[in-house]
Design an enzyme around this catalytic site. Structure first.
Site, PDB file in Angstrom:
ATOM      1  N   GLY A 161       0.823  -1.207   0.000  1.00 30.25           N
ATOM      2  CA  GLY A 161       0.000   0.000   0.000  1.00 30.25           C
ATOM      3  C   GLY A 161       0.854   1.252   0.000  1.00 30.25           C
ATOM      4  O   GLY A 161       0.620   2.193  -0.770  1.00 30.25           O
ATOM      5  N   TYR A 162       1.857   1.264   0.862  1.00 27.90           N
ATOM      6  CA  TYR A 162       2.770   2.397   0.960  1.00 27.90           C
ATOM      7  C   TYR A 162       3.490   2.623  -0.364  1.00 27.90           C
ATOM      8  O   TYR A 162       3.573   3.749  -0.865  1.00 27.90           O
ATOM      9  CB  TYR A 162       3.762   2.103   2.081  1.00 27.90           C
ATOM     10  CG  TYR A 162       4.864   3.107   2.275  1.00 27.90           C
ATOM     11  CD1 TYR A 162       4.597   4.464   2.358  1.00 27.90           C
ATOM     12  CD2 TYR A 162       6.187   2.691   2.420  1.00 27.90           C
ATOM     13  CE1 TYR A 162       5.606   5.387   2.564  1.00 27.90           C
ATOM     14  CE2 TYR A 162       7.204   3.602   2.626  1.00 27.90           C
ATOM     15  CZ  TYR A 162       6.914   4.945   2.700  1.00 27.90           C
ATOM     16  OH  TYR A 162       7.926   5.855   2.906  1.00 27.90           O
ATOM     17  N   ALA A 163       4.000   1.539  -0.952  1.00 24.79           N
ATOM     18  CA  ALA A 163       4.728   1.639  -2.211  1.00 24.79           C
ATOM     19  C   ALA A 163       3.836   2.172  -3.324  1.00 24.79           C
ATOM     20  O   ALA A 163       4.277   2.985  -4.144  1.00 24.79           O
ATOM     21  CB  ALA A 163       5.295   0.273  -2.602  1.00 24.79           C
TER      22      ALA A 163
END
Length: 259
Positions: A161-163
């Site tokens: 998700g962060y990426a």
């Protein structure tokens, strides 16, 4: 870095830095101020902004605290308008603040991801759109978007998700550089490893994991928010890097493999 006349390389410039009350944003604000830029110190917590401003003024710099919740595009616009009223314009935009959704994919909710995108690429895009006409009128400018090496980790488990949020911002960075280059507006991304409050907490509470993480960094240390990240950003937005645009600059001690 100083000019032959002994002035800072950013003398007379105005910088708008999000999330400047702590961590990387604060380090960038300090570094830009040391080079002579006037700083709009923005974020959600007034006490942290005032602390950053007081510390900039203590070293002879110029700064003003401006409250801004980047999840609210109307507040971004208002904060940029205030910056223009106070300092006369904006020459440098640093999109640093964002919500970072970590964890396995099955645990990422639609609500969390919507908030992450709203505070990440959507907020950054709005800020970029808002400063574009200001920078164009002033003959050019610089935008730096803080991204991440999470998408090129050896194992992206727990970072999907962060990426995805940071990769969206990298894409916007490249496109803005392409579209706005003729207006002398340079747009670059920086992917830092720095001892932010979040990473400090992780280091203190999970020392074994943190030690292994540091071992994976060729330089064997985590970067300092001002000396390693902020000073590099100050160079990127200076005339010394005037031919650099559309790039992702990894400030991670050589850890990630960027193709």
């Amino acid at each position: 870095m100083t000019t032959p006349e002994g002035k800072g390389t950013l003398e007379g410039k105005v910088a708008f830095v999000t999330g400047a009350g702590q961590g990387v944003g604060q380090g960038v604000a300090f570094a830009l101020a040391r080079e002579g830029a006037s700083i709009a110190v923005t974020g959600r917590t007034e006490a942290k902004l005032v602390d950053t401003v007081d510390r900039i003024r203590a070293i002879g710099g110029t700064a003003e605290p401006i409250l801004c919740d980047i999840a609210d595009t109307a507040r971004i616009s208002a904060a940029i308008e205030t910056t223009v009223e106070v300092f006369g314009g904006v020459d440098i935009l640093v999109n640093n603040a964002s919500l970072n959704p970590l964890g396995p994919l099955l645990g990422l909710t639609s609500e969390l991801m919507a908030k992450a995108y709203a505070s990440g690429p959507i907020a950054a895009l709005h800020a970029m759109q808002a400063v574009y006409p200001i920078m164009k009128e002033r003959g050019g400018g610089n935008i730096v978007n803080m991204v991440s090496s999470a998408a090129v980790r050896w194992d992206t488990s727990g970072y999907g998700g962060y990426a995805s949020v940071k990769e969206a911002l990298r894409s916007l960075t490249r496109t803005a550089a392409s579209e706005w280059g003729p207006d002398n507006i340079r747009v670059n991304a920086v992917a830092p490893h720095a001892l932010s409050p979040g990473l400090q907490w992780w280091t203190e509470n999970r020392p074994e994991e943190a030690a292994e993480f540091v071992k994976s960094i060729p330089l064997r240390r985590i970067g300092d928010c001002e000396d390693d990240i902020g000073r590099a950003v100050a160079w990127i937005v200076s005339d010394g890097a005037r031919y650099l645009t559309g790039a992702t600059v990894p400030l991670d001690g050589g850890q990630a493999r960027w193709s």
